[in-house]
Scaffold this motif. Structure first.
Motif, PDB file in Angstrom:
ATOM      1  N   ASP A   1      39.979  44.350  41.251  1.00 23.80           N
ATOM      2  CA  ASP A   1      41.141  43.489  41.484  1.00 23.80           C
ATOM      3  C   ASP A   1      42.379  44.190  40.922  1.00 23.80           C
ATOM      4  OD1 ASP A   1      43.005  41.533  41.827  1.00 23.80           O
ATOM      5  OD2 ASP A   1      42.125  40.122  40.409  1.00 23.80           O
ATOM      6  N   PRO A   2      43.262  44.722  41.771  1.00 22.89           N
ATOM      7  CA  PRO A   2      44.451  45.426  41.273  1.00 22.89           C
ATOM      8  C   PRO A   2      45.578  44.507  40.838  1.00 22.89           C
ATOM      9  CG  PRO A   2      44.474  45.427  43.662  1.00 22.89           C
ATOM     10  CD  PRO A   2      43.174  44.760  43.251  1.00 22.89           C
ATOM     11  N   ALA A   3      45.486  43.211  41.136  1.00 24.17           N
ATOM     12  CA  ALA A   3      46.611  42.306  40.880  1.00 24.17           C
ATOM     13  C   ALA A   3      47.031  42.261  39.409  1.00 24.17           C
ATOM     14  CB  ALA A   3      46.283  40.903  41.392  1.00 24.17           C
ATOM     15  N   PRO A   4      46.099  42.211  38.430  1.00 21.97           N
ATOM     16  CA  PRO A   4      46.563  42.183  37.041  1.00 21.97           C
ATOM     17  C   PRO A   4      47.395  43.399  36.645  1.00 21.97           C
ATOM     18  CG  PRO A   4      44.276  41.472  37.170  1.00 21.97           C
ATOM     19  CD  PRO A   4      44.635  42.014  38.523  1.00 21.97           C
TER      20      PRO A   4
ATOM     21  N   ALA B   1      45.439  49.898  29.370  1.00 23.38           N
ATOM     22  CA  ALA B   1      44.237  49.356  28.736  1.00 23.38           C
ATOM     23  C   ALA B   1      43.360  48.642  29.755  1.00 23.38           C
ATOM     24  CB  ALA B   1      44.638  48.409  27.604  1.00 23.38           C
ATOM     25  N   HIS B   2      43.996  47.937  30.699  1.00 30.35           N
ATOM     26  CA  HIS B   2      43.237  47.247  31.738  1.00 30.35           C
ATOM     27  C   HIS B   2      42.490  48.256  32.611  1.00 30.35           C
ATOM     28  CE1 HIS B   2      42.579  43.526  34.120  1.00 30.35           C
ATOM     29  NE2 HIS B   2      42.404  44.396  35.098  1.00 30.35           N
ATOM     30  N   VAL B   3      43.141  49.364  32.949  1.00 32.68           N
ATOM     31  CA  VAL B   3      42.477  50.412  33.733  1.00 32.68           C
ATOM     32  C   VAL B   3      41.290  50.977  32.964  1.00 32.68           C
ATOM     33  CG1 VAL B   3      42.749  52.711  34.746  1.00 32.68           C
ATOM     34  CG2 VAL B   3      44.540  50.987  35.060  1.00 32.68           C
TER      35      VAL B   3
ATOM     36  N   ALA C   1      47.384  35.275  42.526  1.00 36.36           N
ATOM     37  CA  ALA C   1      48.815  34.965  42.531  1.00 36.36           C
ATOM     38  C   ALA C   1      49.150  33.945  41.442  1.00 36.36           C
ATOM     39  CB  ALA C   1      49.229  34.444  43.903  1.00 36.36           C
ATOM     40  N   VAL C   2      48.336  32.916  41.333  1.00 30.07           N
ATOM     41  CA  VAL C   2      48.572  31.889  40.320  1.00 30.07           C
ATOM     42  C   VAL C   2      48.462  32.485  38.922  1.00 30.07           C
ATOM     43  CG1 VAL C   2      47.611  29.797  39.278  1.00 30.07           C
ATOM     44  CG2 VAL C   2      47.926  29.927  41.756  1.00 30.07           C
ATOM     45  N   ASP C   3      47.478  33.372  38.707  1.00 28.74           N
ATOM     46  CA  ASP C   3      47.330  34.012  37.400  1.00 28.74           C
ATOM     47  C   ASP C   3      48.582  34.804  37.044  1.00 28.74           C
ATOM     48  OD1 ASP C   3      44.850  32.982  36.933  1.00 28.74           O
ATOM     49  OD2 ASP C   3      43.750  34.855  37.238  1.00 28.74           O
ATOM     50  N   HIS C   4      49.138  35.521  38.020  1.00 29.81           N
ATOM     51  CA  HIS C   4      50.359  36.293  37.757  1.00 29.81           C
ATOM     52  C   HIS C   4      51.510  35.375  37.376  1.00 29.81           C
ATOM     53  CE1 HIS C   4      53.651  39.127  38.102  1.00 29.81           C
ATOM     54  NE2 HIS C   4      54.258  38.250  38.889  1.00 29.81           N
ATOM     55  N   LEU C   5      51.685  34.294  38.122  1.00 32.60           N
ATOM     56  CA  LEU C   5      52.798  33.388  37.835  1.00 32.60           C
ATOM     57  C   LEU C   5      52.647  32.749  36.462  1.00 32.60           C
ATOM     58  CD1 LEU C   5      53.326  31.668  41.304  1.00 32.60           C
ATOM     59  CD2 LEU C   5      54.568  33.593  40.313  1.00 32.60           C
ATOM     60  N   ARG C   6      51.434  32.397  36.091  1.00 32.83           N
ATOM     61  CA  ARG C   6      51.226  31.813  34.762  1.00 32.83           C
ATOM     62  C   ARG C   6      51.524  32.845  33.667  1.00 32.83           C
ATOM     63  NH1 ARG C   6      49.010  26.864  35.083  1.00 32.83           N
ATOM     64  NH2 ARG C   6      47.741  26.320  36.912  1.00 32.83           N
TER      65      ARG C   6
ATOM     66  N   ALA D   1      57.227  39.896  46.681  1.00 29.32           N
ATOM     67  CA  ALA D   1      56.585  40.717  45.649  1.00 29.32           C
ATOM     68  C   ALA D   1      55.228  40.142  45.261  1.00 29.32           C
ATOM     69  CB  ALA D   1      57.493  40.817  44.422  1.00 29.32           C
ATOM     70  N   LEU D   2      55.147  38.836  45.141  1.00 30.88           N
ATOM     71  CA  LEU D   2      53.891  38.191  44.772  1.00 30.88           C
ATOM     72  C   LEU D   2      52.828  38.437  45.842  1.00 30.88           C
ATOM     73  CD1 LEU D   2      52.561  36.292  42.676  1.00 30.88           C
ATOM     74  CD2 LEU D   2      53.332  34.374  44.073  1.00 30.88           C
ATOM     75  N   ALA D   3      53.225  38.308  47.105  1.00 26.75           N
ATOM     76  CA  ALA D   3      52.277  38.529  48.196  1.00 26.75           C
ATOM     77  C   ALA D   3      51.762  39.961  48.200  1.00 26.75           C
ATOM     78  CB  ALA D   3      52.943  38.193  49.531  1.00 26.75           C
ATOM     79  N   SER D   4      52.649  40.916  47.920  1.00 29.53           N
ATOM     80  CA  SER D   4      52.226  42.319  47.943  1.00 29.53           C
ATOM     81  C   SER D   4      51.208  42.613  46.848  1.00 29.53           C
ATOM     82  CB  SER D   4      53.437  43.236  47.792  1.00 29.53           C
ATOM     83  OG  SER D   4      53.887  43.269  46.456  1.00 29.53           O
ATOM     84  N   MET D   5      51.307  41.913  45.721  1.00 30.35           N
ATOM     85  CA  MET D   5      50.353  42.134  44.627  1.00 30.35           C
ATOM     86  C   MET D   5      48.937  41.756  45.034  1.00 30.35           C
ATOM     87  SD  MET D   5      52.302  40.607  41.320  1.00 30.35           S
ATOM     88  CE  MET D   5      54.026  40.974  40.997  1.00 30.35           C
ATOM     89  N   VAL D   6      48.806  40.769  45.908  1.00 32.53           N
ATOM     90  CA  VAL D   6      47.484  40.245  46.248  1.00 32.53           C
ATOM     91  C   VAL D   6      47.060  40.612  47.665  1.00 32.53           C
ATOM     92  CG1 VAL D   6      47.738  38.379  44.597  1.00 32.53           C
ATOM     93  CG2 VAL D   6      48.411  37.986  46.961  1.00 32.53           C
ATOM     94  N   GLY D   7      47.823  41.504  48.320  1.00 35.64           N
ATOM     95  CA  GLY D   7      47.416  42.033  49.612  1.00 35.64           C
ATOM     96  C   GLY D   7      47.600  41.115  50.794  1.00 35.64           C
ATOM     97  N   LEU D   8      48.591  40.223  50.722  1.00 35.75           N
ATOM     98  CA  LEU D   8      48.860  39.306  51.830  1.00 35.75           C
ATOM     99  C   LEU D   8      50.317  39.430  52.255  1.00 35.75           C
ATOM    100  CD1 LEU D   8      47.130  36.028  50.552  1.00 35.75           C
ATOM    101  CD2 LEU D   8      46.210  37.677  52.199  1.00 35.75           C
TER     102      LEU D   8
END
Length: 296
Positions: free
Chosen positions: A140-143, A176-178, A196-201, A212-219
């Motif tokens: 999951d690349p989003a984080p 560190a996540h990588v 997406a919700v995790d990023h916003l929180r 930008a949010l959509a690009s993070m999650v591939g949509l």
């Protein structure tokens, strides 16, 4: 304004974000006991970056972290070629020859940063050892994209020492996540809405654009907006307002901060606008909310 990268190459991708720290500020920050450990010098976001590519026969002056959240690209480093698809992470050490670029058929969406500092080389070596090479694939690349978004946001506030330290912290977290997840066994991944919700929180109260949010999650932005409305009943922007208002309630209930200070804490520079938003959401002003009888 013409935007260039650290090598002076002109960029031009619709919706891109790109920050380059003035080199005088870099030199000063590298002497700081905290910022000098890991310092981001450049960072950016290139959505659907058609014809994007770099060739550096002598390498770059800093280490590079590239994260692909959509599409596809390629990387060449030390005589080996790699395909980089969604979830692909590339770590390139400083001063090492390399080249990379977007696929012609399906150009990648790329989040990236250049970094240096006393601890930077150790972090790169550790991440590469965990990944088994220059390129790894995150489930999951989003984080990591979310953390690089925070790097960009910090640098966008100006090349102050506090902004550079905030960017350093987010970059350290991303690396560190990588290191921690680059070789994780396959398993169920969060769906795009959950990511997406995790990023916003994680980034509230800072506002993130739907694109930008959509690009993070591939949509696409429209696909993500549809998911929000279908499952949460609100748009992504309305969901962000809800997060801000939830934090505002916590501050109103648990602190004696003035209303103007509460507004700033939840991302509103204008206290009057904050009060209107709060009243629209809760049917009462922030002052009335704070003064309501206990237990209501």
């Amino acid at each position: 304004m013409i935007v260039t990268d650290a090598d002076g190459v002109r960029e031009g991708f619709a919706g891109q974000r790109m920050l380059v720290v003035p080199r005088a500020a870099v030199d000063q920050a590298l002497r700081h006991p905290v910022a000098g450990k890991l310092l981001v010098t450049d960072a950016g976001y290139f959505p659907h970056a058609a014809r994007h590519g770099r060739s550096r026969p002598r390498g770059a002056g800093q280490h590079l972290l590239l994260v692909c959240t959509d599409g596809e690209g390629w990387c060449r480093s030390e005589g080996a070629d790699f395909t980089v698809s969604r979830g692909g992470v590339v770590l390139l050490p400083a001063e090492r020859p390399h080249a990379y670029g977007a696929s012609d058929e399906d150009p990648w969406t790329l989040w990236w940063c250049h970094f240096t500092g006393a601890d930077a080389a150790d972090l790169v070596r550790t991440a590469q050892a965990a990944a088994g090479g220059r390129v790894t694939h995150l489930r999951d690349p989003a984080p990591v994209a979310s953390l690089l978004s925070q790097v960009i946001d910090a640098l966008d506030s100006g090349p102050t020492l506090s902004a550079l330290i905030r960017a350093s912290g987010a970059a350290w977290h991303a690396l560190a996540h990588v290191i921690a997840t680059g070789r994780r066994n396959p398993g169920p991944a969060l769906n795009p809405l959950e990511r997406a919700v995790d990023h916003l929180r994680a980034t509230a109260p800072r506002r993130t654009s739907v694109t930008a949010l959509a690009s993070m999650v591939g949509l696409s932005a429209s696909q993500l907006s549809s998911l929000f409305r279908e499952h949460l009943g609100v748009s992504p922007l309305q969901f962000q307002v809800q997060l801000r208002m939830a934090r505002a309630r916590e501050l109103l209930d648990g602190t004696d901060l003035p209303i103007a200070s509460v507004a700033r804490e939840v991302g509103y520079d204008d206290p009057m606008y904050f009060s209107r938003q709060f009243s629209r959401t809760h049917g009462m002003t922030p002052t009335a909310y704070r003064e309501r009888p206990a237990g209501t």
